[in-house]
Enzyme design. Structure first.
Site, mmCIF file in Angstrom:
data_model
loop_
_atom_site.group_PDB
_atom_site.id
_atom_site.type_symbol
_atom_site.label_atom_id
_atom_site.label_comp_id
_atom_site.label_asym_id
_atom_site.label_seq_id
_atom_site.Cartn_x
_atom_site.Cartn_y
_atom_site.Cartn_z
ATOM 1 N N HIS A 8 -9.425 -0.693 -1.930
ATOM 2 C CA HIS A 8 -8.917 0.589 -2.427
ATOM 3 C C HIS A 8 -9.094 0.735 -3.946
ATOM 4 O O HIS A 8 -9.771 1.659 -4.423
ATOM 5 C CB HIS A 8 -7.421 0.698 -2.127
ATOM 6 N N ASP A 9 -8.442 -0.158 -4.688
ATOM 7 C CA ASP A 9 -8.327 0.062 -6.135
ATOM 8 C C ASP A 9 -9.636 -0.129 -6.908
ATOM 9 O O ASP A 9 -9.916 0.652 -7.832
ATOM 10 C CB ASP A 9 -7.221 -0.839 -6.705
ATOM 11 N N PHE B 25 0.346 4.326 0.813
ATOM 12 C CA PHE B 25 1.405 3.560 0.133
ATOM 13 C C PHE B 25 1.745 4.098 -1.261
ATOM 14 O O PHE B 25 2.910 4.356 -1.566
ATOM 15 C CB PHE B 25 0.972 2.081 0.052
ATOM 16 N N ASP C 199 -5.824 -4.464 -6.792
ATOM 17 C CA ASP C 199 -5.658 -4.135 -8.217
ATOM 18 C C ASP C 199 -6.332 -5.214 -9.076
ATOM 19 O O ASP C 199 -6.973 -4.906 -10.090
ATOM 20 C CB ASP C 199 -4.180 -4.102 -8.611
HETATM 21 C C1 BDR Z 1 -2.812 0.980 -2.129
HETATM 22 O O1 BDR Z 1 -1.565 0.360 -1.880
HETATM 23 C C2 BDR Z 1 -1.539 -0.933 -2.416
HETATM 24 O O2 BDR Z 1 -1.036 -1.859 -1.477
HETATM 25 C C3 BDR Z 1 -2.941 -1.260 -2.835
HETATM 26 O O3 BDR Z 1 -2.920 -2.054 -4.010
HETATM 27 C C4 BDR Z 1 -3.566 0.080 -3.080
HETATM 28 O O4 BDR Z 1 -3.346 0.524 -4.405
HETATM 29 C C5 BDR Z 1 -3.526 1.229 -0.820
HETATM 30 O O5 BDR Z 1 -2.758 2.061 -0.002
HETATM 31 CA CA CA Z 2 -2.533 -0.985 -6.097
#
Ligand code: BDR
Ligand code: CA
Length: 308
Positions: A237-238, A164, A15
């Site tokens: 990811h973010d 998640f 993030d």
């Molecule tokens: C997502 O879960 C969080 O731990 C990370 O920031 C990301 O948004 C990945 O599965």
């Molecule tokens: Ca996140």
């Protein structure tokens, strides 16, 4: 003209990188950053948001939101992000405080009063966004799209079936997915291809400006978990959700119906993608299925270089 956006996040190493990527691009008008509990508790994710913005000299207002999912008990991820949620670099306590307004009130008001449709970029559990849609359904008309990191057409990372962000608050994800708003799902199908390797982290460190060095230290910590999982790099990811707003063709996507499993014994939080009904059902989700890793790394490097 700048694109009005709101980033809803739970920093979290990736993030934090997403905020830095957004902060380097003048094409975005970040109206505010709303914070949600997820990777850590809300007090920590809020403090982390302020810390990273202060490090990068970004003065966007920060609004704290929900401390818990809509209907369930909170889940955090210290094994990935550490006890602070942003372990690794030494970051001073923030000077600024979050705004007094609740994140959901801000989301509603900011969307209602924007002269241009707003793009939402959620990179944590979808609780704040769902609460805003439930609280003021008419805001759907002034949301350009929701480009969210979450879910997976195939697989999961917090369970065999779920990612998640969706697993933490599947009810909120259901509200968002059922809404009439246009959405892009940046799920594990693409974020697990957005790998950053140790050599990329060294290149970032060599940029040798304070923000890039912090980013490299964040990535060093983030790499420890993924190395233990046997991955050759860490999935960013973010930041990929932000990148997909800045440059939509960085991902290749297909319009497919997506439903959220809310009651499953083994598959709770799964984003159930219907590969067979793409042309029959009215649906408003683009599911990202592939991405351009090299272009993405170039974007990230250019962004971090710009803080020099
Ligand atoms: C997502 O879960 C969080 O731990 C990370 O920031 C990301 O948004 C990945 O599965
Ligand atoms: Ca996140």
């Amino acid at each position: 003209m700048q694109k009005p956006v709101i980033i809803d996040c739970d920093p979290g190493h990736d993030d934090a990188l997403a905020l830095l990527l957004a902060g380097a691009d003048r094409s975005l008008n970040v109206l505010g950053v709303t914070v949600i509990a997820g990777n850590q508790t809300l007090d920590k994710t809020t403090a982390n948001t302020l810390k990273i913005l202060e490090k990068a000299n970004l003065s966007w207002p920060v609004y704290a939101g929900y401390a818990e999912p809509l209907l369930r008990k909170p889940v955090t991820a210290p094994e990935v992000h550490g006890e602070t949620g942003l372990d690794g670099p030494e970051l001073p306590e923030p000077v600024r405080s979050p705004e007094p307004q609740h994140a959901v009130e801000f989301l509603i008001e900011a969307v209602q009063t924007s002269s241009e449709p707003v793009t939402l970029i959620p990179t944590g559990p979808l609780t704040n966004v769902a609460a805003a849609l439930l609280g003021a359904p008419s805001i759907c008309d002034n949301i350009d799209k929701i480009v969210f990191m979450g879910g997976a057409a195939v697989g999961g990372n917090w369970s065999p079936a779920a990612e998640f962000n969706i697993l933490v608050d599947p009810d909120a994800a259901h509200v968002v997915m059922q809404s009439s708003v246009e959405k892009t799902m940046i799920g594990l199908d693409v974020t697990e291809k957005a790998l950053i390797y140790d050599s990329d982290i060294e290149t970032i460190r060599e940029l040798d400006n304070p923000v890039a060095i912090t980013a490299a230290e964040l990535l060093d910590f983030f790499a420890q978990y993924h190395r233990k999982k046997g991955l050759p790099g860490s999935p960013l990811h973010d930041p990929l959700a932000v990148a997909a707003v800045l440059k939509p063709d960085i991902v290749t996507a297909k319009r497919l119906p997506v439903k959220i499993e809310r009651f499953g014994e083994y598959c709770l939080g799964r984003t159930v993608v219907d590969w067979y009904r793409d042309q029959y059902e009215d649906n408003n989700t683009q599911v990202a299925l592939d991405m351009d890793r090299l272009q993405f790394m170039d974007m990230l490097l250019a962004a971090l270089r710009s803080y020099g």
